[in-house]
Design an enzyme around this catalytic site. Structure first.
Site, mmCIF file in Angstrom:
data_model
loop_
_atom_site.group_PDB
_atom_site.id
_atom_site.type_symbol
_atom_site.label_atom_id
_atom_site.label_comp_id
_atom_site.label_asym_id
_atom_site.label_seq_id
_atom_site.Cartn_x
_atom_site.Cartn_y
_atom_site.Cartn_z
ATOM 1 N N ASP A 16 0.844 -1.178 0.000
ATOM 2 C CA ASP A 16 0.000 0.000 0.000
ATOM 3 C C ASP A 16 0.894 1.248 0.000
ATOM 4 O O ASP A 16 1.884 1.298 0.730
ATOM 5 C CB ASP A 16 -0.874 -0.038 1.262
ATOM 6 C CG ASP A 16 -1.896 1.066 1.291
ATOM 7 O OD1 ASP A 16 -2.763 1.071 0.397
ATOM 8 O OD2 ASP A 16 -1.836 1.921 2.198
ATOM 9 N N GLU B 84 1.513 0.277 -4.965
ATOM 10 C CA GLU B 84 1.038 1.548 -5.482
ATOM 11 C C GLU B 84 2.242 2.479 -5.590
ATOM 12 O O GLU B 84 2.833 2.832 -4.574
ATOM 13 C CB GLU B 84 0.018 2.172 -4.522
ATOM 14 C CG GLU B 84 -1.287 1.413 -4.411
ATOM 15 C CD GLU B 84 -2.249 2.117 -3.460
ATOM 16 O OE1 GLU B 84 -3.377 2.406 -3.876
ATOM 17 O OE2 GLU B 84 -1.895 2.372 -2.296
#
Ligand code: CA
Length: 665
Positions: free
Chosen positions: A347, A376
């Site tokens: 994340d 990400e």
């Protein structure tokens, strides 16, 4: 200059009250302990504690009979040891007991913490548990193996939340909202159609990507009847499974065993397991389980010494500092070894530094190089760590065998994530052709692309297609059905929305790279138009398994796409060079149409040449195709790998808002 001065002042103030503590002029000066015995080493004869707390004046271990209630039955002083650690050995069998550490900084005793390396806890993760890990293995665990995987481009990802998977009353699953839901076979919806793990097997995806399954803070594990929902991006204990997903969160062994049963069951069904890991921030910053051992150390600060907030959640961790880096590497290795996890989705990976990410990759390579890493490649807000050091998308070429999400293909296909009413290529918007082409080549370098034109990136950013995740939707923002509806052209019909949907996923599954879908998209899921469902009730988030009956056509089409990709290695090219040599774009001179060839049995495909045409227009178009005997396998929203028709003419009609795929023998 200013920064150094303030930091120095801060440290001096912080440490001046300590009796015999060294003064550190920067966080880089903090000692790093490189042993592998941090926090707890258990045997029947003795239990050893070693905790890292370099600025502490005093450290205690508190022992408890219970994981939740009652006071400590014993409080024991720890002794200062090497490299900022404190130690204590208890010559008893402490199995079944619970403990916390308590640290004094100067004159102040901080709150108790179960530590950072903690691997088992009582309910709500407040106290660490002493267990015998050999008792956590389900039967046959020693024979559990990862399903085979050759290249990362052979992966197809299915992103799912543990509760979404089973909570619906029509899931037919007994262990609703639990890890064990993934162990139930033979489950059916109201119409007798397969649900749960049997559905995943039938769908054909290779990897399940689980939204956070480590212990997070937002759901009270003592109140299961509340049915409180959260995605779980609020980490509490990184190395412990979430208690609310176990059948008994009070028993520290149960959640560990049931997590392993889930992995074992998915592996037996040929499906690998990926964890969504959120090392970039903790649920609370000040007073977190990390911060209570070494205040401020695990977090980045701004020049004025306030905490920075690249996560948008109030704090951001500092992966570049020795002990945070060590923790992240060891935590990932721990899940890969103890729990046999097959991959990790980071994340807000853009918060972490490149060196740490590559060190994690190197550590996983020693276990199994087919363990997949991706993340990400961005942050939620600004970070004080220089951008050239961070694992952001534009630096992806420096990440070794770590993939990033392509927001370029995502938003070109469906329209802007931020402006819900803005449509994309599949809904009839032209001028996005170069973005689509950029997605098709897996964000690599290709001579036929004008890199000034893609919507976000203006240069290829990965080395090979093994480094790119292609997708059109995920848990964040509106799901595909809602987004296409919200952004639809004024007169678009329901039937057209289905066409837009199929076209979007056809681009995702035929593009070079790694395809990714959000669970339930194959059943035409919607989330009632809500774009951020992180704490919406189950009624919004859960998969409605009866949709499998009402949306058979979509489900079959998605299954067809996954099968097409699985059976045809031409769509799974592992290198940029293969893409450059065998993927040829055809200039149709028609706006909002993209067409290309995959030539000459590339990557040992049984098909010789493959022709793919995407028509983003809401009207049919006629495309001039090369003269040959073409077998049509995908056309006007239908897929049939054994063939829909044979085409031996050159003016080929592509249906509105759809893809056509043809091949020669
Ligand atoms: Ca929890």
């Amino acid at each position: 200059m200013k920064r150094t001065h303030i930091l120095f002042l801060l440290m001096t103030v912080m440490l001046s009250a300590c009796n015999s503590t060294k003064k550190y002029t920067s966080y880089a000066d903090y000692p790093v302990y490189d042993g592998n015995d941090l926090e707890l080493t258990y045997s029947q004869q003795a239990t050893s504690f070693r905790v890292w707390s370099p600025t502490a004046t005093e450290v205690k271990v508190m022992l408890y009979d219970n994981g939740n209630e009652g006071g400590a039955y014993k409080s024991l002083d720890m002794k200062r040891s090497e490299n900022g650690t404190w130690t204590l050995k208890v010559d008893e069998n402490l199995k079944g007991k619970f403990y916390t550490f308590q640290v004094r900084i100067g004159e102040k005793w901080l709150d108790e913490t179960p530590g950072i390396w903690v691997k088992a806890t009582g309910v709500n993760g407040k106290r660490a548990a002493i267990i015998d890990f050999s008792e956590t293995n389900p039967s046959g665990w020693e024979n559990d193996v990862r399903p085979p995987l050759k290249n990362f481009t052979d992966i197809s990802l299915y992103e799912v939340h543990v509760r979404d998977f089973s909570m619906a009353s029509n899931s037919g699953i007994k262990n609703k909202g639990k890890f064990l839901a993934f162990t139930e076979h033979g489950t059916k919806n109201t119409y007798g159609e397969t649900t749960g793990i049997d559905h995943l097997k039938e769908l054909g995806i290779s990897h399940v990507h689980l939204l956070p399954v480590f212990d997070y803070a937002s759901v009270d594990e003592t109140r299961p009847a509340d049915n409180k929902y959260n995605w779980g991006y609020d980490p509490l204990n990184y190395n412990v499974p979430e208690g609310s997903y176990s059948t008994d969160p009070y028993n520290p062994v149960t959640r560990i065993r049931e997590f392993k049963q889930m992995v074992q069951s998915l592996h037996k069904s040929g499906i690998r397991v990926i964890m969504d890991v959120v090392y970039n921030h903790t649920s609370k910053g000040k007073g977190s389980h990390l911060d209570l051992l070494a205040p401020n150390y695990f977090y980045r600060q701004n020049v004025d010494s306030t905490w920075s907030n690249a996560s948008g959640c109030g704090n951001e961790t500092a992966s570049e500092r020795g002990m945070m880096r060590k923790f992240m590497i060891e935590s990932v290795v721990y899940w890969a070894t103890e729990y046999h996890v097959d991959g990790f989705r980071f994340d807000l990976m853009g918060i972490h530094d490149i060196e740490t990410m590559n060190a994690i990759r190197a550590a996983l390579d020693k276990i199994d190089p087919t363990i997949f890493m991706y993340g990400e490649g961005w942050t939620a807000s600004a970070s004080p760590l220089a951008e050239e050091k961070r694992a952001v998308k534009k630096n992806a070429k420096q990440l070794e065998n770590i993939a990033v999400f392509s927001d370029d293909i995502r938003d070109a296909l469906k329209g802007s994530w931020m402006h819900q009413d803005k449509p994309g290529f599949v809904s009839g918007v032209d001028s996005l052709e170069e973005s689509i082409k950029f997605g098709i080549v897996g964000s690599t370098q290709h001579d036929s692309i004008d890199y000034k034109k893609p919507i976000y990136s203006k240069a290829p950013y990965v080395n090979d297609p093994t480094q790119i995740i292609n997708y059109v939707s995920c848990h964040d923002d509106m799901c595909l059905v809602d987004k296409l509806k919200e952004s639809k052209p004024a007169n678009a019909t329901e039937i057209e929305l289905v066409k837009f949907n199929k076209l979007a996923q056809t681009v995702v599954f035929t593009s070079q790279g790694i395809p990714f879908i959000y669970a339930g998209e194959e059943l035409y899921r919607n989330k009632k138009g809500i774009h951020n469902t992180y704490q919406s009730p189950d009624s919004i988030n859960r998969i409605d398994w009866n949709s499998k009956d009402s949306h058979k056509d979509i489900n079959n089409y998605y299954k067809g796409l996954i099968a097409l990709r699985k059976e045809h290695s031409a769509f799974r090219l592992p290198t940029e060079e293969m893409v450059q040599q065998h993927l040829k774009f055809i200039n149709t001179k028609i706006p909002n149409v993209v067409a290309y060839l995959l030539t000459n049995h590339v990557n040992n495909d049984v098909w010789k040449d493959i022709l793919v045409i995407f028509n983003g227009n809401r009207r049919p178009v006629t495309v001039q195709i090369p003269q040959d005997e073409w077998n049509l396998v995908c056309h006007d929203g239908q897929i049939n790998l054994s063939g829909l028709a044979v085409i031996n003419y050159t003016l080929f009609n592509v249906a509105p808002s759809s893809a056509s795929i043809l091949y020669t023998k």
